[in-house]
Design a protein around this motif. Structure first.
Motif, short mmCIF file in Angstrom:
data_model
loop_
_atom_site.label_atom_id
_atom_site.label_comp_id
_atom_site.label_asym_id
_atom_site.label_seq_id
_atom_site.Cartn_x
_atom_site.Cartn_y
_atom_site.Cartn_z
N VAL A 49 0.82 -1.21 0.00
CA VAL A 49 0.00 0.00 0.00
C VAL A 49 0.85 1.26 0.00
CG1 VAL A 49 -1.80 1.28 1.23
CG2 VAL A 49 -1.81 -1.23 1.26
N ILE A 50 0.46 2.21 -0.85
CA ILE A 50 0.92 3.60 -0.79
C ILE A 50 -0.19 4.35 -0.08
CG2 ILE A 50 1.55 5.63 -2.14
CD1 ILE A 50 1.94 3.37 -4.47
N VAL A 51 0.07 4.85 1.12
CA VAL A 51 -1.01 5.42 1.93
C VAL A 51 -0.85 6.94 2.04
CG1 VAL A 51 0.17 5.10 4.15
CG2 VAL A 51 -2.33 5.11 4.06
N ARG A 52 -2.02 7.62 1.99
CA ARG A 52 -2.04 9.08 2.19
C ARG A 52 -3.27 9.44 3.01
NH1 ARG A 52 -2.43 13.44 -2.66
NH2 ARG A 52 -1.04 11.90 -3.64
N PHE A 53 -3.08 10.32 3.98
CA PHE A 53 -4.18 10.76 4.85
C PHE A 53 -4.63 12.16 4.44
CE2 PHE A 53 -1.89 7.52 7.21
CZ PHE A 53 -2.93 6.73 7.68
N TYR A 54 -5.94 12.33 4.30
CA TYR A 54 -6.57 13.56 3.82
C TYR A 54 -7.39 14.22 4.93
CZ TYR A 54 -6.09 12.27 -1.22
OH TYR A 54 -5.63 11.95 -2.47
N TYR A 55 -7.43 15.55 4.91
CA TYR A 55 -8.46 16.29 5.63
C TYR A 55 -9.42 16.96 4.64
CZ TYR A 55 -5.30 16.19 9.72
OH TYR A 55 -4.47 15.81 10.75
N ASP A 56 -8.93 17.22 3.42
CA ASP A 56 -9.68 18.02 2.45
C ASP A 56 -9.48 17.41 1.07
OD1 ASP A 56 -9.91 20.24 0.36
OD2 ASP A 56 -10.59 21.33 2.14
N GLY A 99 0.97 13.50 3.12
CA GLY A 99 -0.30 14.14 2.88
C GLY A 99 -0.60 15.14 3.97
N PHE A 100 -1.83 15.05 4.53
CA PHE A 100 -2.29 15.88 5.64
C PHE A 100 -2.46 17.34 5.24
CE2 PHE A 100 0.01 12.35 7.71
CZ PHE A 100 -0.99 11.86 8.53
N ILE A 101 -1.46 17.98 4.65
CA ILE A 101 -1.48 19.43 4.41
C ILE A 101 -2.16 19.76 3.08
CG2 ILE A 101 -0.07 21.49 4.05
CD1 ILE A 101 2.09 20.20 5.79
N GLY A 102 -3.10 20.71 3.11
CA GLY A 102 -3.61 21.31 1.89
C GLY A 102 -4.67 20.54 1.15
N TRP A 107 -0.24 19.52 -0.28
CA TRP A 107 0.70 20.50 0.27
C TRP A 107 0.55 21.91 -0.33
CZ3 TRP A 107 5.89 19.77 2.91
CH2 TRP A 107 5.78 18.77 3.89
N HIS A 108 -0.61 22.22 -0.90
CA HIS A 108 -0.84 23.60 -1.35
C HIS A 108 -2.24 24.04 -0.89
CE1 HIS A 108 -3.72 22.57 -4.58
NE2 HIS A 108 -2.94 21.54 -4.84
N LEU A 142 7.36 13.15 -0.71
CA LEU A 142 7.04 14.57 -0.77
C LEU A 142 6.53 14.95 -2.15
CD1 LEU A 142 9.90 16.51 1.09
CD2 LEU A 142 7.50 16.35 1.74
N ARG A 143 5.52 15.84 -2.17
CA ARG A 143 4.90 16.25 -3.43
C ARG A 143 5.79 17.17 -4.27
NH1 ARG A 143 3.63 17.57 -7.60
NH2 ARG A 143 1.64 18.30 -8.45
N TYR A 144 6.58 18.01 -3.63
CA TYR A 144 7.39 19.00 -4.37
C TYR A 144 8.86 18.81 -4.01
CZ TYR A 144 2.82 21.19 -4.92
OH TYR A 144 1.50 21.42 -5.21
#
Length: 384
Positions: A49-56, A99-102, A107-108, A142-144
């Motif tokens: 699994v490639i996991v990412r946690f979202y708020y938005d 993830g998490f941010i943005g 991350w934006h 990291l995204r960027y």
């Protein structure tokens, strides 16, 4: 996913589904239980699994208000709550995306973090919390690429730093707008694009690179896409987004090449060993392998020579090689192996076995590296 001959799943966990709009509170036990159950389902299916946690999920970006993520201290608390689940499921965790941010956790457009260098220090705190809350054998993506340079310096991972527990060696990359604009829709920002690409080409020799496309663009063309996948050592891509771009690769004739070369593709090119050896004696095993993929292996794994007889006698020898060093190209291995004096005389078959490192997956053939040579793979045994 497994029936589609894929070994990786993109696992999104929407924390807002559990928290509602108030993200400044403890995660409920239900999200921890559900995430654990998701990893268990992946293990049962024989995938990672490639996991990412979202708020938005982009809502804040679309309404222009900024993503409703969590304040820094609460975000770190959530990362700490999730840490035991990630450590427990180290065996099937492949990449922990930052993830998490943005918006979309990319991350934006955050309500709590300014883009660019202004809040680089607190963004680094998030990454360090993720590193502390995940197994040392796994990386944070990291995204960027510019953010990694802000956090850990402008030099890419060196040969001596690779595969260590240092933060620099445990932070990889992902691009969620691959070949989807002149600068991949802001992927290459905060520094000159050529500088970032040169850095990425070297850094991704030792950490995973993957992601997805996001829009139709002239850069979607096969020669550009495959050229950049090769240069940046791509290991994975999301097949489900953007489907218009994926279909262009099929129409352009490069989809099959992408399917073959994403990640590693190990081919045995040569091998030599004596036809006879006495019990208690030794022999030299020489192997030539070629990695015809775009990237090396990205998690630790043993390389084992196996002698098996028709009567069920079995001898395993751990070879002194780290297959993560098998960058694209040719490699040769020569080792001296000793045969135990009490080994029963007979005819033995010699095989090369690359099982999973984790004890619970070691005996599962679907987690062994499948050598790409035709006509030699035994799926039931997990070795040629």
């Amino acid at each position: 996913v497994r029936q589609g001959q894929k070994t990786l799943l993109y696992g999104r966990v929407h924390l807002d589904a559990y928290l509602g709009t108030n993200h400044a509170q403890e995660l409920p036990q239900s999200v921890l239980d559900d995430t654990d159950a998701g990893f268990a389902a992946a293990r049962s299916a024989g995938i990672k699994v490639i996991v990412r946690f979202y708020y938005d999920n982009g809502e804040g970006y679309e309404n222009g208000m900024g993503a409703n993520d969590a304040p820094k201290d609460w975000m770190i608390r959530h990362i700490q709550q999730l840490a035991p689940i990630l450590r427990k499921n180290e065996d099937v965790l492949f990449v922990y995306q930052a993830g998490f941010i943005g918006a979309w956790s990319e991350w934006h457009s955050s309500q709590n973090f300014r883009d660019g260098p202004a809040d680089a220090a607190i963004r680094k705190e998030i990454v360090e919390a993720m590193l502390a809350g995940s197994p040392e054998s796994r990386t944070v993506g990291l995204r960027y690429p510019a953010y990694k340079r802000m956090f850990y310096g402008t030099a890419p991972i060196s040969d001596t730093q690779a595969f260590t527990a240092a933060s620099l060696a445990r932070v990889g990359h992902f691009n969620d707008c691959f070949v989807s604009g002149t600068d991949d829709v802001g992927t290459y920002q905060y520094e000159p694009m050529a500088t970032l690409k040169d850095y990425l080409a070297l850094d991704t020799r030792y950490v995973p690179m993957g992601g997805e496309t996001c829009a139709a663009h002239a850069r979607n063309e096969c020669p550009i896409a495959t050229g950049e996948m090769e240069r940046f050592h791509w290991t994975y891509i999301n097949e489900e987004y953007n489907e218009d771009v994926i279909s262009r690769w099929t129409a352009g004739g490069c989809r099959a090449d992408i399917d073959r070369k994403l990640g590693y593709r190990i081919v045995l090119t040569s091998g030599s060993a004596p036809s006879e050896v006495k019990p208690g004696g030794s022999f030299t095993l020489t192997l030539g392998v070629s990695n015809e993929g775009w990237a090396p292996m990205m998690t630790p794994r043993p390389v084992i020579a196996v002698l098996e007889s028709a009567a069920g006698q079995r001898l395993e020898a751990l070879l002194p090689v780290d297959p993560r060093t098998w960058l694209p190209g040719a490699h040769e291995l020569s080792v001296r192996l000793r045969v135990p004096a009490n080994l029963v005389a007979g005819t033995y078959r010699l095989a090369l076995w690359l099982p999973d490192m984790e004890p619970g997956l070691r005996s599962r053939p679907e987690y062994s590296v499948q050598i790409a040579n035709q006509g030699v793979w035994n799926a039931a045994r997990g070795m040629p």
